[in-house]
Design an enzyme around this catalytic site. Sequence first.
Site, PDB file in Angstrom:
ATOM      1  N   GLU A 273       0.829  -1.220   0.000  1.00 35.99           N
ATOM      2  CA  GLU A 273       0.000   0.000   0.000  1.00 35.99           C
ATOM      3  C   GLU A 273       0.860   1.266   0.000  1.00 35.99           C
ATOM      4  OE1 GLU A 273      -2.218  -0.302   3.657  1.00 35.99           O
ATOM      5  OE2 GLU A 273      -3.398  -2.015   2.972  1.00 35.99           O
ATOM      6  N   GLY A 275       2.049   4.963  -0.653  1.00 35.91           N
ATOM      7  CA  GLY A 275       1.422   6.235  -1.004  1.00 35.91           C
ATOM      8  C   GLY A 275       2.500   7.219  -1.411  1.00 35.91           C
ATOM      9  N   CYS A 342      -3.412  34.067   8.759  1.00 33.26           N
ATOM     10  CA  CYS A 342      -3.189  34.814  10.002  1.00 33.26           C
ATOM     11  C   CYS A 342      -2.779  33.902  11.152  1.00 33.26           C
ATOM     12  CB  CYS A 342      -4.447  35.589  10.344  1.00 33.26           C
ATOM     13  SG  CYS A 342      -4.908  36.638   8.984  1.00 33.26           S
ATOM     14  N   GLU A 343      -1.636  33.291  11.044  1.00 33.95           N
ATOM     15  CA  GLU A 343      -1.084  32.455  12.114  1.00 33.95           C
ATOM     16  C   GLU A 343       0.435  32.491  11.986  1.00 33.95           C
ATOM     17  OE1 GLU A 343      -2.560  28.989  13.547  1.00 33.95           O
ATOM     18  OE2 GLU A 343      -4.490  29.064  12.522  1.00 33.95           O
TER      19      GLU A 343
HETATM   20  N1  LLP Z   1      -1.666   2.140   4.423  1.00 35.96           N
HETATM   21  C1  LLP Z   1      -2.210   2.660   5.520  1.00 35.96           C
HETATM   22  C2  LLP Z   1      -3.130   1.844   6.315  1.00 35.96           C
HETATM   23  C3  LLP Z   1      -1.887   3.970   5.919  1.00 35.96           C
HETATM   24  O1  LLP Z   1      -2.428   4.478   7.030  1.00 35.96           O
HETATM   25  C4  LLP Z   1      -0.995   4.743   5.134  1.00 35.96           C
HETATM   26  C5  LLP Z   1      -0.651   6.109   5.512  1.00 35.96           C
HETATM   27  C6  LLP Z   1      -0.460   4.158   3.969  1.00 35.96           C
HETATM   28  C7  LLP Z   1      -0.803   2.850   3.649  1.00 35.96           C
HETATM   29  C8  LLP Z   1       0.485   4.885   3.065  1.00 35.96           C
HETATM   30  O2  LLP Z   1       1.660   5.220   3.702  1.00 35.96           O
HETATM   31  P1  LLP Z   1       2.853   5.861   2.858  1.00 35.96           P
HETATM   32  O3  LLP Z   1       3.340   4.824   1.879  1.00 35.96           O
HETATM   33  O4  LLP Z   1       2.330   7.046   2.148  1.00 35.96           O
HETATM   34  O5  LLP Z   1       3.856   6.216   3.869  1.00 35.96           O
HETATM   35  N2  LLP Z   1       0.128  13.070   6.505  1.00 35.96           N
HETATM   36  C9  LLP Z   1       1.390  12.448   6.819  1.00 35.96           C
HETATM   37  C10 LLP Z   1       1.418  10.980   6.408  1.00 35.96           C
HETATM   38  C11 LLP Z   1       0.276  10.178   6.987  1.00 35.96           C
HETATM   39  C12 LLP Z   1       0.304   8.729   6.585  1.00 35.96           C
HETATM   40  C13 LLP Z   1      -0.973   8.063   6.944  1.00 35.96           C
HETATM   41  N3  LLP Z   1      -1.091   6.704   6.553  1.00 35.96           N
HETATM   42  C14 LLP Z   1       2.506  13.244   6.159  1.00 35.96           C
HETATM   43  O6  LLP Z   1       2.213  14.256   5.524  1.00 35.96           O
HETATM   44  O7  LLP Z   1       3.673  12.902   6.295  1.00 35.96           O
END
Ligand code: LLP
Length: 416
Positions: A273, A275, A342-343
Site C-alpha cells: 500500500e 502512497g 493569520c497564524e
Molecule cells: N496504508 C495505511 C493503512 C496507511 O495508514 C498509510 C498512511 C499508507 C498505507 C500509506 O503510507 P505511505 O506509503 O504514504 O507512507 N500526513 C502524513 C502521512 C500520513 C500517513 C498516513 N497513513 C505526512 O504528511 O507525512
Amino acid sequence: MSAFARSDGVLYAEGVSLAAIAERFGTPCWVYSRHALEAALDEFQGELAGTDALVCYAVKANSNLAVLDVLARRGAGFDIVSGGELKRVLAAGADPRRIVFSGVGKSAGEMGLALRAGILCFNVESAAELDRLDAVAGELGKVAPVSLRVNPDVDARTHPYVSTGLKENKFGVAYEDALPLYRRAARLANLRVSGIDCHIGSQLLDAAPFVEALEKILLLIDRLATEGIALEHIDLGGGLGIRYRDEAPPAVRDYLQPLLAQLRGRKLRVILEPGRRLVGNAGVLLTRVEYLKPGDAKSFAIVDAAMNDLARPALYGSWHEIVPVVPRQGPVRPWEIVGPVCESGDFLGRGRELALAAGDLLAIMSAGAYSMSMSSNYNSRPRAAEVLVDGEHAHLVRRRETVEELYALEERLPCA
Ligand code: LLP
C-alpha cells in the site's frame, strides 16, 4: 532523470516550463508529472515481476482523479480509507477487485458501499468492527472478505504522528489478540477470512522495521495454519520514505528484496500500500512572492501559497526544498517563506538562503503526497488548481475553486 529539471536555468516539469504553467493557470498551483508517477510505480512493479503481487496505491496521499487514472492504467490497485475515496477510485475507473479498504472507523454506510462494489478485502482493525462488518454483510446478503490489521508493536522510527505500529497507537488489533479474533472471524457467517495486514508507519528511512514486522506476522500466519485458518494474501502496508532534503531512504529493491526473500516458498499473494513513494516526488507547489519584508530579526518573503495549501511544515515541522523557478542574481539572505494566513505557524520554509524579488516564482518541491489532499479552505482561501504534465502538454486536472463555491452550501438565517 528527475521529472523536474532545469533547462537554460528555468525549472521545467517534463517538457513544460513552470513559468509557462504559472502564466497559464495562475498561482498557487500544484504541478504533477505523469512520467514521475509512472516511473515510481514501475519501480515497484519491476521488483515484483514474477511474484503474485498487487500494488494498492494509498489514495490518501493524493486523490486527484487524474493521478488515480494514471496509476490505474498502469496496473495499480487502491488502498482506500473512506467511502469518499471509494467513490473517487471508482470514478477514476478502478477495478473494485483491486481495492482494499483500510481505516479504524469504517461506518456501516461505508461498509455497505464497499460490499456492493465488490472490493477485494476489508482490513479490519478491531473486534467491534468485525461484528459490524458481519452484520452489514448479512443484511446485504453478501460475504465480506477480511484481513485483520495486526499491530506488530514495532518501532518505525519515524515522526510520532505518522508512526502506527506501536502498542500505544490506535491502529490495528493488538498482536496478542489477533489469534482469538481470527478464530472468531472464521466462525462468523458473513465473513470470509482472506488475509492479514500490517502497516507500521510512514516516511520510513530504514528497511529493518518492515522485516521485523513481517517476521512477527509470519509467526502468526503459521499458527493460524495449524488451526486450519489458511490465508490467501499478506498486505505489508505502505510507509517507504522519500528524500525531501538529504534523507537516504532505501531503494525499492532494497526494501522489497528482504521481504520477498522472507516470503519465498509460501503461497501468499503480496499486497503493498505505498502512497508517498509513488507520488511524493512527482509533484511541486508553484507559488509567487507577493511581498518582501526584510527585517532585523527575520526577513519574510510572503508568498501566495500558505499552510491551508501545504500543511506539512506547520503540522509536522516538515522540510520541503524551495527553489526559484528562474534563478536571479543578487544578494542572498535567509528568508522565512510564509503565507498570507493569520497564524505565526503559517510557514512553508524557514531561513532559506535565496536571492528574491517580489513577483518571483518559487517551486516547493516534493509536494505530490499529503499536500493537496490535506489542504483546506482556512481563511476562505480557494484551493489551488492542479495541473498534470504529460510530456509537452500541461492538463488542468482540477480547476481553482472560486470563493463563491466555498460558501455555496451555507445559508443565512430566515428573516426575523
Ligand atoms: N496504508 C495505511 C493503512 C496507511 O495508514 C498509510 C498512511 C499508507 C498505507 C500509506 O503510507 P505511505 O506509503 O504514504 O507512507 N500526513 C502524513 C502521512 C500520513 C500517513 C498516513 N497513513 C505526512 O504528511 O507525512
